[in-house]
Design an enzyme around this catalytic site. Structure first.
Site, PDB file in Angstrom:
ATOM      1  N   SER A 141      27.009  31.832  51.365  1.00 49.38           N
ATOM      2  CA  SER A 141      26.906  32.851  52.422  1.00 49.38           C
ATOM      3  C   SER A 141      27.837  32.604  53.607  1.00 49.38           C
ATOM      4  O   SER A 141      27.475  32.853  54.757  1.00 49.38           O
ATOM      5  CB  SER A 141      25.452  32.996  52.892  1.00 49.38           C
ATOM      6  OG  SER A 141      24.629  33.393  51.815  1.00 49.38           O
ATOM      7  N   GLU A 178      27.845  23.504  47.445  1.00 47.27           N
ATOM      8  CA  GLU A 178      27.204  24.813  47.557  1.00 47.27           C
ATOM      9  C   GLU A 178      25.705  24.675  47.297  1.00 47.27           C
ATOM     10  O   GLU A 178      25.286  24.634  46.135  1.00 47.27           O
ATOM     11  CB  GLU A 178      27.793  25.783  46.531  1.00 47.27           C
ATOM     12  CG  GLU A 178      29.269  26.025  46.696  1.00 47.27           C
ATOM     13  CD  GLU A 178      29.687  27.355  46.084  1.00 47.27           C
ATOM     14  OE1 GLU A 178      30.262  28.164  46.804  1.00 47.27           O
ATOM     15  OE2 GLU A 178      29.399  27.588  44.899  1.00 47.27           O
ATOM     16  N   LYS A 205      33.481  35.988  41.049  1.00 43.74           N
ATOM     17  CA  LYS A 205      32.422  36.091  40.030  1.00 43.74           C
ATOM     18  C   LYS A 205      32.752  37.259  39.074  1.00 43.74           C
ATOM     19  O   LYS A 205      33.908  37.453  38.753  1.00 43.74           O
ATOM     20  CB  LYS A 205      31.055  36.244  40.705  1.00 43.74           C
ATOM     21  CG  LYS A 205      30.862  35.185  41.799  1.00 43.74           C
ATOM     22  CD  LYS A 205      29.503  35.136  42.374  1.00 43.74           C
ATOM     23  CE  LYS A 205      29.458  34.051  43.438  1.00 43.74           C
ATOM     24  NZ  LYS A 205      28.134  33.807  43.948  1.00 43.74           N
ATOM     25  N   GLY A 249      30.558  36.652  48.179  1.00 46.80           N
ATOM     26  CA  GLY A 249      30.437  38.024  48.689  1.00 46.80           C
ATOM     27  C   GLY A 249      31.498  38.403  49.716  1.00 46.80           C
ATOM     28  O   GLY A 249      32.115  39.471  49.610  1.00 46.80           O
ATOM     29  N   HIS A 272      30.295  25.758  38.682  1.00 52.59           N
ATOM     30  CA  HIS A 272      29.605  26.609  39.660  1.00 52.59           C
ATOM     31  C   HIS A 272      28.124  26.677  39.297  1.00 52.59           C
ATOM     32  O   HIS A 272      27.769  26.659  38.115  1.00 52.59           O
ATOM     33  CB  HIS A 272      30.223  28.009  39.671  1.00 52.59           C
ATOM     34  CG  HIS A 272      29.693  28.839  40.781  1.00 52.59           C
ATOM     35  ND1 HIS A 272      28.504  29.532  40.683  1.00 52.59           N
ATOM     36  CD2 HIS A 272      30.158  29.061  42.038  1.00 52.59           C
ATOM     37  CE1 HIS A 272      28.273  30.152  41.834  1.00 52.59           C
ATOM     38  NE2 HIS A 272      29.267  29.885  42.675  1.00 52.59           N
ATOM     39  N   ASN A 279      35.647  33.224  45.358  1.00 50.43           N
ATOM     40  CA  ASN A 279      35.114  33.274  43.994  1.00 50.43           C
ATOM     41  C   ASN A 279      34.577  34.685  43.765  1.00 50.43           C
ATOM     42  O   ASN A 279      33.533  35.036  44.288  1.00 50.43           O
ATOM     43  CB  ASN A 279      33.992  32.228  43.860  1.00 50.43           C
ATOM     44  CG  ASN A 279      33.239  32.359  42.556  1.00 50.43           C
ATOM     45  OD1 ASN A 279      33.733  32.985  41.606  1.00 50.43           O
ATOM     46  ND2 ASN A 279      32.057  31.775  42.480  1.00 50.43           N
ATOM     47  N   GLU A 292      26.122  29.018  39.120  1.00 51.98           N
ATOM     48  CA  GLU A 292      25.756  30.098  38.192  1.00 51.98           C
ATOM     49  C   GLU A 292      26.100  29.701  36.762  1.00 51.98           C
ATOM     50  O   GLU A 292      25.404  30.106  35.821  1.00 51.98           O
ATOM     51  CB  GLU A 292      26.445  31.413  38.604  1.00 51.98           C
ATOM     52  CG  GLU A 292      25.771  31.998  39.831  1.00 51.98           C
ATOM     53  CD  GLU A 292      26.686  32.782  40.751  1.00 51.98           C
ATOM     54  OE1 GLU A 292      27.779  33.191  40.319  1.00 51.98           O
ATOM     55  OE2 GLU A 292      26.312  32.973  41.925  1.00 51.98           O
ATOM     56  N   GLY A 350      24.650  33.647  47.979  1.00 54.40           N
ATOM     57  CA  GLY A 350      24.331  35.069  47.840  1.00 54.40           C
ATOM     58  C   GLY A 350      23.016  35.468  48.478  1.00 54.40           C
ATOM     59  O   GLY A 350      22.528  36.570  48.258  1.00 54.40           O
TER      60      GLY A 350
HETATM   61  P1  PGA Z   1      28.338  33.620  48.468  1.00 58.03           P
HETATM   62  O1  PGA Z   1      28.757  32.860  47.117  1.00 58.03           O
HETATM   63  O2  PGA Z   1      29.419  33.392  49.473  1.00 58.03           O
HETATM   64  O3  PGA Z   1      28.193  35.060  48.073  1.00 58.03           O
HETATM   65  O4  PGA Z   1      27.046  33.013  48.906  1.00 58.03           O
HETATM   66  C1  PGA Z   1      29.372  31.605  47.172  1.00 58.03           C
HETATM   67  C2  PGA Z   1      29.649  31.103  45.781  1.00 58.03           C
HETATM   68  O5  PGA Z   1      28.846  31.335  44.881  1.00 58.03           O
HETATM   69  O6  PGA Z   1      30.672  30.447  45.543  1.00 58.03           O
END
Ligand code: PGA
Length: 262
Positions: free
Chosen positions: A220, A174, A15, A242, A101, A13, A103, A180
């Site tokens: 993460s 998640e 983003k 990330g 998601h 992803n 976010e 993140g």
């Molecule tokens: P992250 O994000 O691997 O940076 O923690 C995961 C996600 O939001 O899908």
């Protein structure tokens, strides 16, 4: 490592990262890196670039890699400024969408009800959907994880989409506190929650659906923690933010998934 029964899915992803140019550069580098892994039929790799990069991505993507959108509206067209519909995505050969998601829930006000509408509409339009669920840190501390997940799952999946648990629906667990932040759920915490989601699927849609639905972990995930996560029986892949932004790092996650299938 126990051999995986279900498809293992590695999804990136991106983003709001990687515009069209960076997307092209990424794919040029990434495609040869994963060529041998994607021969495995039980391994699935999906990338969710930002909207403006989708067209570039889909036109140069490597074999065995699916390109999906990070979001779509539930209507086909109309007065919804800034939104895109499934019809537009299909026109450029995109058949997969990430929905709900955290976010989108947190910053763009997406509710369980809205997410349910999107899932129902996109399934009706023959899309694959990956639906994200997860609790916040406060909810986990208050022991509300299962209640929150039940509400999110109930909101996302109505009876109208039951038939699409034939491989077209994947769930990404998640925990919001792990996204993140560098804080990954321990494999034990993740496995326990995945077991809960699998049981929820069993109670709601029966044993077959529960047994075949891929449940990915996200939060993460990195090359140095994926092996342990994938060794858990109910973790069928990873949704990665990330660590999916660099070709070598994402390729390393794909290699781990291929190894878990070996
Ligand atoms: P992250 O994000 O691997 O940076 O923690 C995961 C996600 O939001 O899908």
């Amino acid at each position: 490592m126990t051999q995986k029964q279900r498809t293992i899915h590695i999804a990136g992803n991106w983003k709001m990262n990687h515009g069209p140019k960076a997307t092209e550069d990424f794919l040029k580098e990434f495609a040869p890196m994963i060529q041998s892994d994607t021969q495995k039929s039980q391994l699935k790799v999906t990338l969710f670039p930002p909207l403006l990069s989708l067209y570039h991505a889909v036109n140069m993507v490597a074999q065995g890699v699916t390109i999906g959108a990070q979001n779509a509206h539930y209507e086909h067209s109309g007065a919804f400024t800034g939104e895109i519909s499934g019809d537009f995505l299909k026109e450029i050969n995109i058949h997969s969408v990430l929905i709900g998601h955290s976010e989108r829930r947190q910053y763009f006000g997406e509710t369980n009800e809205l997410i349910g509408k999107k899932v129902t509409s996109l399934i009706k339009q023959d899309f694959e959907v990956m639906v994200c669920v997860g609790e916040t840190k406060e909810e986990r501390e208050r022991n509300e994880t299962e209640t929150i997940l039940s509400k999110q799952l109930e909101g996302a999946f109505s009876d109208q989409v039951e038939h699409a648990f034939d491989g077209r629906i994947a769930i990404a667990y998640e925990p919001v506190w792990a996204i993140g932040t560098g804080l990954t759920a321990t494999p034990e915490q993740a496995e326990q929650t995945h077991q809960f989601i699998r049981k929820w699927l069993w109670d709601r849609f029966g044993m077959a659906v529960s047994g075949r639905t891929s449940i990915l972990y996200g939060g993460s995930v990195k090359p140095d923690n994926i092996d342990k996560l994938l060794s858990c029986p109910n973790i069928d892949g990873a949704l990665v933010g990330g660590a999916s932004l660099k070709a070598d790092s994402l390729a390393s996650l794909v290699h781990s998934a291929a190894k878990a299938l070996a």
